[in-house]
Design a protein around this motif. Sequence first.
Motif, PDB file in Angstrom:
ATOM      1  N   LEU A 141       0.836  -1.205   0.000  1.00 57.22           N
ATOM      2  CA  LEU A 141       0.000   0.000   0.000  1.00 57.22           C
ATOM      3  C   LEU A 141       0.872   1.257   0.000  1.00 57.22           C
ATOM      4  CD1 LEU A 141      -2.712   1.454   0.209  1.00 57.22           C
ATOM      5  CD2 LEU A 141      -2.604   1.126   2.697  1.00 57.22           C
ATOM      6  N   PHE A 142       1.915   1.260   0.812  1.00 60.90           N
ATOM      7  CA  PHE A 142       2.797   2.425   0.907  1.00 60.90           C
ATOM      8  C   PHE A 142       3.455   2.741  -0.432  1.00 60.90           C
ATOM      9  CE2 PHE A 142       7.113   4.114   1.604  1.00 60.90           C
ATOM     10  CZ  PHE A 142       6.787   5.323   2.200  1.00 60.90           C
ATOM     11  N   LEU A 143       3.929   1.717  -1.137  1.00 60.86           N
ATOM     12  CA  LEU A 143       4.592   1.918  -2.422  1.00 60.86           C
ATOM     13  C   LEU A 143       3.685   2.651  -3.402  1.00 60.86           C
ATOM     14  CD1 LEU A 143       7.018   1.336  -4.314  1.00 60.86           C
ATOM     15  CD2 LEU A 143       5.890  -0.818  -4.912  1.00 60.86           C
ATOM     16  N   HIS A 144       2.418   2.265  -3.429  1.00 58.08           N
ATOM     17  CA  HIS A 144       1.474   2.914  -4.344  1.00 58.08           C
ATOM     18  C   HIS A 144       1.091   4.311  -3.869  1.00 58.08           C
ATOM     19  CE1 HIS A 144       1.124  -1.247  -5.742  1.00 58.08           C
ATOM     20  NE2 HIS A 144       0.638  -0.751  -6.855  1.00 58.08           N
ATOM     21  N   MET A 145       0.909   4.457  -2.559  1.00 56.90           N
ATOM     22  CA  MET A 145       0.561   5.776  -2.043  1.00 56.90           C
ATOM     23  C   MET A 145       1.690   6.782  -2.257  1.00 56.90           C
ATOM     24  SD  MET A 145      -2.522   5.861  -1.001  1.00 56.90           S
ATOM     25  CE  MET A 145      -3.011   4.622  -2.202  1.00 56.90           C
ATOM     26  N   GLN A 146       2.939   6.307  -2.271  1.00 54.28           N
ATOM     27  CA  GLN A 146       4.071   7.194  -2.562  1.00 54.28           C
ATOM     28  C   GLN A 146       3.921   7.856  -3.921  1.00 54.28           C
ATOM     29  OE1 GLN A 146       7.564   4.581  -1.914  1.00 54.28           O
ATOM     30  NE2 GLN A 146       8.409   6.310  -0.785  1.00 54.28           N
ATOM     31  N   VAL A 147       3.402   7.123  -4.870  1.00 52.82           N
ATOM     32  CA  VAL A 147       3.204   7.656  -6.223  1.00 52.82           C
ATOM     33  C   VAL A 147       2.005   8.586  -6.258  1.00 52.82           C
ATOM     34  CG1 VAL A 147       2.785   7.062  -8.640  1.00 52.82           C
ATOM     35  CG2 VAL A 147       4.199   5.558  -7.203  1.00 52.82           C
ATOM     36  N   ILE A 148       0.961   8.223  -5.519  1.00 55.05           N
ATOM     37  CA  ILE A 148      -0.307   8.948  -5.611  1.00 55.05           C
ATOM     38  C   ILE A 148      -0.290  10.274  -4.866  1.00 55.05           C
ATOM     39  CG2 ILE A 148      -2.752   8.836  -4.957  1.00 55.05           C
ATOM     40  CD1 ILE A 148      -2.607   5.810  -5.508  1.00 55.05           C
ATOM     41  N   ARG A 149       0.351  10.309  -3.695  1.00 54.15           N
ATOM     42  CA  ARG A 149       0.252  11.503  -2.848  1.00 54.15           C
ATOM     43  C   ARG A 149       1.536  11.747  -2.059  1.00 54.15           C
ATOM     44  NH1 ARG A 149      -2.810  11.222   2.609  1.00 54.15           N
ATOM     45  NH2 ARG A 149      -0.935  12.423   3.110  1.00 54.15           N
ATOM     46  N   PRO A 150       1.755  12.989  -1.618  1.00 58.22           N
ATOM     47  CA  PRO A 150       2.898  13.285  -0.737  1.00 58.22           C
ATOM     48  C   PRO A 150       2.489  13.120   0.724  1.00 58.22           C
ATOM     49  CG  PRO A 150       1.818  15.312  -1.349  1.00 58.22           C
ATOM     50  CD  PRO A 150       1.038  14.201  -2.031  1.00 58.22           C
ATOM     51  N   ASN A 151       3.427  13.454   1.618  1.00 59.27           N
ATOM     52  CA  ASN A 151       3.113  13.575   3.043  1.00 59.27           C
ATOM     53  C   ASN A 151       2.679  12.245   3.663  1.00 59.27           C
ATOM     54  OD1 ASN A 151       2.898  15.017   5.427  1.00 59.27           O
ATOM     55  ND2 ASN A 151       0.804  15.714   5.026  1.00 59.27           N
ATOM     56  N   LEU A 152       3.542  11.238   3.577  1.00 58.84           N
ATOM     57  CA  LEU A 152       3.208   9.945   4.167  1.00 58.84           C
ATOM     58  C   LEU A 152       4.456   9.260   4.701  1.00 58.84           C
ATOM     59  CD1 LEU A 152       2.515   7.230   1.442  1.00 58.84           C
ATOM     60  CD2 LEU A 152       3.635   9.388   0.947  1.00 58.84           C
ATOM     61  N   THR A 153       4.231   8.277   5.587  1.00 59.64           N
ATOM     62  CA  THR A 153       5.321   7.573   6.251  1.00 59.64           C
ATOM     63  C   THR A 153       4.990   6.090   6.351  1.00 59.64           C
ATOM     64  OG1 THR A 153       5.918   9.494   7.597  1.00 59.64           O
ATOM     65  CG2 THR A 153       6.643   7.343   8.402  1.00 59.64           C
ATOM     66  N   HIS A 154       5.978   5.263   6.028  1.00 62.18           N
ATOM     67  CA  HIS A 154       5.852   3.829   6.270  1.00 62.18           C
ATOM     68  C   HIS A 154       6.447   3.546   7.641  1.00 62.18           C
ATOM     69  CE1 HIS A 154       7.152  -0.552   5.251  1.00 62.18           C
ATOM     70  NE2 HIS A 154       6.012  -0.514   5.925  1.00 62.18           N
ATOM     71  N   VAL A 155       5.605   3.217   8.597  1.00 58.61           N
ATOM     72  CA  VAL A 155       6.062   2.949   9.957  1.00 58.61           C
ATOM     73  C   VAL A 155       6.634   1.531  10.001  1.00 58.61           C
ATOM     74  CG1 VAL A 155       5.401   2.787  12.386  1.00 58.61           C
ATOM     75  CG2 VAL A 155       4.299   4.480  10.894  1.00 58.61           C
ATOM     76  N   GLN A 156       7.882   1.409  10.342  1.00 50.33           N
ATOM     77  CA  GLN A 156       8.522   0.099  10.377  1.00 50.33           C
ATOM     78  C   GLN A 156       7.966  -0.745  11.514  1.00 50.33           C
ATOM     79  OE1 GLN A 156      10.700  -0.881   7.910  1.00 50.33           O
ATOM     80  NE2 GLN A 156      10.019   1.074   7.055  1.00 50.33           N
ATOM     81  N   SER A 157       8.024  -2.057  11.340  1.00 49.56           N
ATOM     82  CA  SER A 157       7.425  -2.966  12.305  1.00 49.56           C
ATOM     83  C   SER A 157       8.153  -2.990  13.635  1.00 49.56           C
ATOM     84  CB  SER A 157       7.390  -4.381  11.715  1.00 49.56           C
ATOM     85  OG  SER A 157       6.611  -4.415  10.540  1.00 49.56           O
ATOM     86  N   THR A 158       9.394  -2.543  13.671  1.00 47.78           N
ATOM     87  CA  THR A 158      10.170  -2.549  14.909  1.00 47.78           C
ATOM     88  C   THR A 158       9.605  -1.511  15.875  1.00 47.78           C
ATOM     89  OG1 THR A 158      12.130  -3.101  13.618  1.00 47.78           O
ATOM     90  CG2 THR A 158      12.485  -2.407  15.881  1.00 47.78           C
ATOM     91  N   SER A 159       9.063  -1.981  16.983  1.00 43.80           N
ATOM     92  CA  SER A 159       8.317  -1.093  17.874  1.00 43.80           C
ATOM     93  C   SER A 159       9.188  -0.061  18.574  1.00 43.80           C
ATOM     94  CB  SER A 159       7.561  -1.912  18.920  1.00 43.80           C
ATOM     95  OG  SER A 159       8.449  -2.691  19.699  1.00 43.80           O
ATOM     96  N   ASN A 160      10.498  -0.325  18.704  1.00 45.87           N
ATOM     97  CA  ASN A 160      11.323   0.656  19.422  1.00 45.87           C
ATOM     98  C   ASN A 160      11.545   1.941  18.627  1.00 45.87           C
ATOM     99  OD1 ASN A 160      13.187  -0.143  17.512  1.00 45.87           O
ATOM    100  ND2 ASN A 160      14.512  -1.244  18.936  1.00 45.87           N
ATOM    101  N   THR A 161      11.114   1.964  17.367  1.00 50.11           N
ATOM    102  CA  THR A 161      11.227   3.193  16.570  1.00 50.11           C
ATOM    103  C   THR A 161       9.918   3.983  16.548  1.00 50.11           C
ATOM    104  OG1 THR A 161      10.559   2.117  14.492  1.00 50.11           O
ATOM    105  CG2 THR A 161      12.909   2.062  15.071  1.00 50.11           C
ATOM    106  N   TRP A 162       8.842   3.428  17.074  1.00 52.95           N
ATOM    107  CA  TRP A 162       7.535   4.057  16.957  1.00 52.95           C
ATOM    108  C   TRP A 162       7.428   5.431  17.613  1.00 52.95           C
ATOM    109  CZ3 TRP A 162       3.988  -0.805  17.933  1.00 52.95           C
ATOM    110  CH2 TRP A 162       4.040  -1.608  16.799  1.00 52.95           C
TER     111      TRP A 162
END
Length: 290
Positions: free
Chosen positions: A155-176
Amino acid sequence: MTDASQTISDRIQQKLEDLTRAERQLALSILENYPASGLGPLTALAKDANVSVPTVARMVQKLGYKGYPDFQAELRDELRAKATGPIAKHETWAEAAPSGHILNRFTDAVIDNIRHTLGHIDPQAFDEACKMIANPDKHLYIVGGRITHTLAEYLFLHMQVIRPNLTHVQSTSNTWPHYLLNAGEGDVFVIFDVRRYENNMMKLAKMAHARGARIVLFTDQWRSPIHQLADITFSSRIVVPSAWDSAATTLLLVETLISAVQGLDWGGTKERMEELEEMFDRTKLFRKFT
């Protein structure tokens, strides 16, 4: 009085929130092995779910049946109707394989999952989710779990093309905390969480919700606890003849959402696509056939 247009599975899912803890445990046990779990004696069903016989009787009545025999009779009618349906009449999907081959059994299960899932999707809720996700004025965060991170990345890969202002939150919880630091009122979190629901994912949802963010949840038919915080929840049926759950129905919803979101501002999406293609040409990322 029960609704003949609904399956027993449909009714159980609609009643989940109204059941006691023991009844919910029973309901999830039935759905886990549906429909075979309801075909045996009442005592066997109670034993398999680790609940009492009276619990079975009470839950069956909550579903609208006078007793367990009526419940079983309708389940058998449902199975007979299914056996004469268009899927069953199609001898095989993979014609070179016997009807019992895994190619055909798996396909039957996926198609059944899609049919049941779409039957419970609210089109207005789907449209609202698309508008939320398409809004470039609000930051979009996308996150998945141990298995569902692949859907989140897609989903993130496609949204990167469609719109700006987004973040893919990594699964590693210590970065949340670093991601949440920038989250604000009205921002959107798309969260993927299917059984065995991850504790850290719930923590992330609570923190995002506390900051005023809106949540779109993709989950399974039993629904992640996150649904209590979500603005919009999409529940997909995921059971197939495999040791692994199926992501096919969830992926269908994700791809449909991508198609809808790109169309909400096609002019802007087209400009971003053209600019991206120019970058691809300059980097010679893809082979050209001219």
